[in-house]
Design a protein around this motif. Structure first.
Motif, PDB file in Angstrom:
ATOM      1  N   VAL A   1       9.257   4.990   6.540  1.00 52.95           N
ATOM      2  CA  VAL A   1       8.954   4.365   5.245  1.00 52.95           C
ATOM      3  C   VAL A   1       9.540   5.238   4.140  1.00 52.95           C
ATOM      4  O   VAL A   1       9.693   6.454   4.311  1.00 52.95           O
ATOM      5  CB  VAL A   1       7.430   4.197   5.032  1.00 52.95           C
TER       6      VAL A   1
ATOM      7  N   SER B   1       0.848  -1.196   0.000  1.00 61.11           N
ATOM      8  CA  SER B   1       0.000   0.000   0.000  1.00 61.11           C
ATOM      9  C   SER B   1       0.880   1.239   0.000  1.00 61.11           C
ATOM     10  O   SER B   1       2.008   1.227   0.495  1.00 61.11           O
ATOM     11  CB  SER B   1      -0.923   0.006   1.222  1.00 61.11           C
ATOM     12  N   VAL B   2       0.352   2.300  -0.564  1.00 62.72           N
ATOM     13  CA  VAL B   2       1.072   3.569  -0.658  1.00 62.72           C
ATOM     14  C   VAL B   2       0.144   4.675  -0.157  1.00 62.72           C
ATOM     15  O   VAL B   2      -1.017   4.756  -0.567  1.00 62.72           O
ATOM     16  CB  VAL B   2       1.507   3.869  -2.110  1.00 62.72           C
ATOM     17  N   VAL B   3       0.643   5.511   0.733  1.00 63.74           N
ATOM     18  CA  VAL B   3      -0.094   6.688   1.197  1.00 63.74           C
ATOM     19  C   VAL B   3       0.274   7.852   0.287  1.00 63.74           C
ATOM     20  O   VAL B   3       1.448   8.184   0.141  1.00 63.74           O
ATOM     21  CB  VAL B   3       0.239   7.022   2.662  1.00 63.74           C
TER      22      VAL B   3
ATOM     23  N   THR C   1       0.027   2.408   9.488  1.00 66.91           N
ATOM     24  CA  THR C   1      -0.620   1.408   8.642  1.00 66.91           C
ATOM     25  C   THR C   1       0.376   0.472   7.959  1.00 66.91           C
ATOM     26  O   THR C   1      -0.021  -0.344   7.132  1.00 66.91           O
ATOM     27  CB  THR C   1      -1.471   2.106   7.563  1.00 66.91           C
TER      28      THR C   1
ATOM     29  N   ALA D   1       2.542   1.068   5.664  1.00 64.66           N
ATOM     30  CA  ALA D   1       2.545   1.261   4.217  1.00 64.66           C
ATOM     31  C   ALA D   1       3.951   1.057   3.661  1.00 64.66           C
ATOM     32  O   ALA D   1       4.952   1.177   4.380  1.00 64.66           O
ATOM     33  CB  ALA D   1       2.044   2.665   3.870  1.00 64.66           C
TER      34      ALA D   1
ATOM     35  N   HIS E   1       0.771   8.506   9.301  1.00 67.25           N
ATOM     36  CA  HIS E   1      -0.274   7.558   8.901  1.00 67.25           C
ATOM     37  C   HIS E   1       0.341   6.344   8.199  1.00 67.25           C
ATOM     38  O   HIS E   1      -0.090   5.200   8.427  1.00 67.25           O
ATOM     39  CB  HIS E   1      -1.269   8.259   7.976  1.00 67.25           C
ATOM     40  N   ALA E   2       1.357   6.595   7.362  1.00 69.96           N
ATOM     41  CA  ALA E   2       2.040   5.496   6.680  1.00 69.96           C
ATOM     42  C   ALA E   2       2.725   4.573   7.686  1.00 69.96           C
ATOM     43  O   ALA E   2       2.735   3.350   7.530  1.00 69.96           O
ATOM     44  CB  ALA E   2       3.051   6.056   5.680  1.00 69.96           C
ATOM     45  N   ARG E   3       3.294   5.169   8.732  1.00 71.04           N
ATOM     46  CA  ARG E   3       3.953   4.349   9.761  1.00 71.04           C
ATOM     47  C   ARG E   3       2.935   3.481  10.503  1.00 71.04           C
ATOM     48  O   ARG E   3       3.155   2.297  10.736  1.00 71.04           O
ATOM     49  CB  ARG E   3       4.679   5.261  10.759  1.00 71.04           C
TER      50      ARG E   3
ATOM     51  N   SER F   1      11.708   9.624   8.150  1.00 73.89           N
ATOM     52  CA  SER F   1      10.531   8.786   7.887  1.00 73.89           C
ATOM     53  C   SER F   1      10.864   7.296   7.989  1.00 73.89           C
ATOM     54  O   SER F   1      11.869   6.836   7.446  1.00 73.89           O
ATOM     55  CB  SER F   1       9.991   9.086   6.482  1.00 73.89           C
TER      56      SER F   1
ATOM     57  N   VAL G   1       5.413   6.504   0.960  1.00 74.76           N
ATOM     58  CA  VAL G   1       4.599   7.727   0.937  1.00 74.76           C
ATOM     59  C   VAL G   1       4.887   8.412  -0.394  1.00 74.76           C
ATOM     60  O   VAL G   1       6.044   8.640  -0.754  1.00 74.76           O
ATOM     61  CB  VAL G   1       4.955   8.673   2.097  1.00 74.76           C
TER      62      VAL G   1
END
Length: 428
Positions: A84, A25-27, A53, A55, A49-51, A82, A58
């Motif tokens: 991700v 998945s990608v935010v 979930t 993901a 949010h990416a962290r 980050s 980003v």
């Protein structure tokens, strides 16, 4: 036979599960604005949010003319830390990542551009667009260049060329940036970007290597929260100045019509919103002196009726105050001259008009009650010597006069005592 079917079903489930596991998945967020504190907050929220979930990446789709250096530093700090990988993609065609946008592009794990885009021109500019003295110019250039080198080198990109964007304001097209190792990918759209990045190993800022698996990844496009959308709208200097002007006009109406309530409430709300937005921007609070001076001249114009001289002076002060209100480093972060005039001229005319009406009302003769009778002209309905009856303003009154008044003669009311009027003969 049933065992074979069971075995095949198990195999299919395993294959399906593995395929689902591979698809990540990608935010995704879109930045199509100047770089300011709300932008930094939005990007920070997307990375968090990416962290949460887990993901895979980003994706920041970027188009910006630049913005504030402090907000840019805050954004880059979040990108470098980050958990991700962060992909910055300058898109769509015709977009740019200028000034602060170039810093953000170079700080990403993957820097990408769409065809027909450009980047660069990251030379630091003094707030207000003025010219720096040589010493300050050297200090700011060296600081910005060192900041650029601090993350461009570890990202494996062309440090020397990136530094020329700071020192010489150089800019590049997408192909020039790719050929000179300022970016990693030129992709026509998001699908092409994911296809080119599939299986690519990215070296993170902390030295770790991460393999990107983006084919078939679900894209979670995250929007700004309602609060962020409101603040992002308000931090436009032109909107902030307009809201401030409306608030000032509403308070002015309330002061001239005490008890109206609604204008006062609207004025307080608008001024507080404007001040909150201006607090997020590089604001020259001394400009408020010019704005207040403009309103003072409007009031004096209404009081002394100088045939527009003071009114024009007030409009000039209000316009100048608007132009100097926000000390932005790029034109997009300052109040435009057209906006300042479009607000100042109507506001000046309305304010002078309202003040004139208010002053005339205060100086006008009272036409109701006992005060309204004084000076009124009536007619003697009986002989007044010294008392009699007069007809004034559609009513019959007892009257007293110092000298004899014949029936039918015109009289002027000079005094009211209870239910009796003191009158005298009206002069021809």
């Amino acid at each position: 036979m049933s065992r074979i079917r069971c075995f095949l079903c198990c195999v299919l489930l395993v294959l399906l599960g593995s395929s689902l596991a591979v698809a990540g998945s990608v935010v995704k967020i879109r930045i199509d604005d100047t770089i300011q504190p709300i932008t930094a907050e939005y990007i920070d929220r997307a990375i968090e949010h990416a962290r949460q979930t887990n993901a895979d990446a980003v994706l920041i789709e970027l188009s910006t003319p630049g913005g504030l250096l402090e907000s840019t530093r805050a954004i880059i700090e979040k990108i470098l830390a980050s958990p991700v990988p962060v992909i910055v993609y300058v898109a769509p065609t015709g977009a740019r990542a200028a000034s602060a946008g170039f810093f953000i592009l170079e700080s990403a794990d993957v820097a990408a551009m769409a065809p027909g885009t450009n980047t660069g021109a990251a030379h630091p500019v003094e707030f207000g667009g003025g010219k720096m003295d040589d010493t300050m110019k050297t200090k700011v250039e060296n600081d910005s260049a060192a900041f650029m080198r601090s993350f461009v080198g570890p990202r494996g990109r062309n440090v020397a060329l990136a530094e020329t964007a700071v020192r010489e304001s150089k800019s590049w097209t997408d192909q020039e940036a790719l050929q000179q190792h300022l970016i990693d990918v030129v992709a026509k759209d998001q699908s092409d970007l994911f296809h080119q990045l599939e299986g690519r190993t990215v070296k993170r800022f902390d030295g770790k290597e991460v393999k990107l698996n983006l084919n078939g990844a679900s894209v979670d496009e995250m929007q700004m929260s309602l609060r962020q959308r409101i603040l992002d709208f308000l931090v436009d200097p032109n909107i902030a100045f307009l809201v401030l002007a409306i608030g000032a006009l509403a308070l002015y109406v309330e002061f001239n019509h005490p008890g109206a309530v609604l204008p006062g409430v609207v004025g307080v709300i608008f001024i507080l919103l404007a001040l909150f937005a201006l607090n997020l921007l590089p604001t020259r609070y001394a400009a408020f002196t010019l704005i207040i001076g403009g309103f003072v001249l409007f009031a004096l114009e209404a009081k002394f009726a100088t045939h527009g001289v003071l009114g024009i002076g007030g409009i000039a002060l209000l316009t100048l105050g608007g132009l100097l209100l926000v000390d932005g480093p790029i034109p997009q972060m300052r109040v435009h001259l057209l906006t300042a005039l479009a607000i100042s001229v109507p506001l000046g005319v309305i304010t002078v008009f309202l003040m004139t009406i208010a002053l005339r009302a205060r100086h006008a003769k009272v036409v109701t009650g006992q005060q309204g009778l004084i000076g009124a002209v009536g007619e003697a309905r009986t002989e007044i010597d010294p008392e009699g009856k007069v007809w004034v303003l559609g009513e019959l009154w007892n009257a007293r006069a110092a000298s004899r008044v014949a029936i039918g003669e015109q009289v002027v009311v000079r005094k009211v005592e209870g239910l009796e009027l003191e009158v005298e003969k009206a002069r021809p």
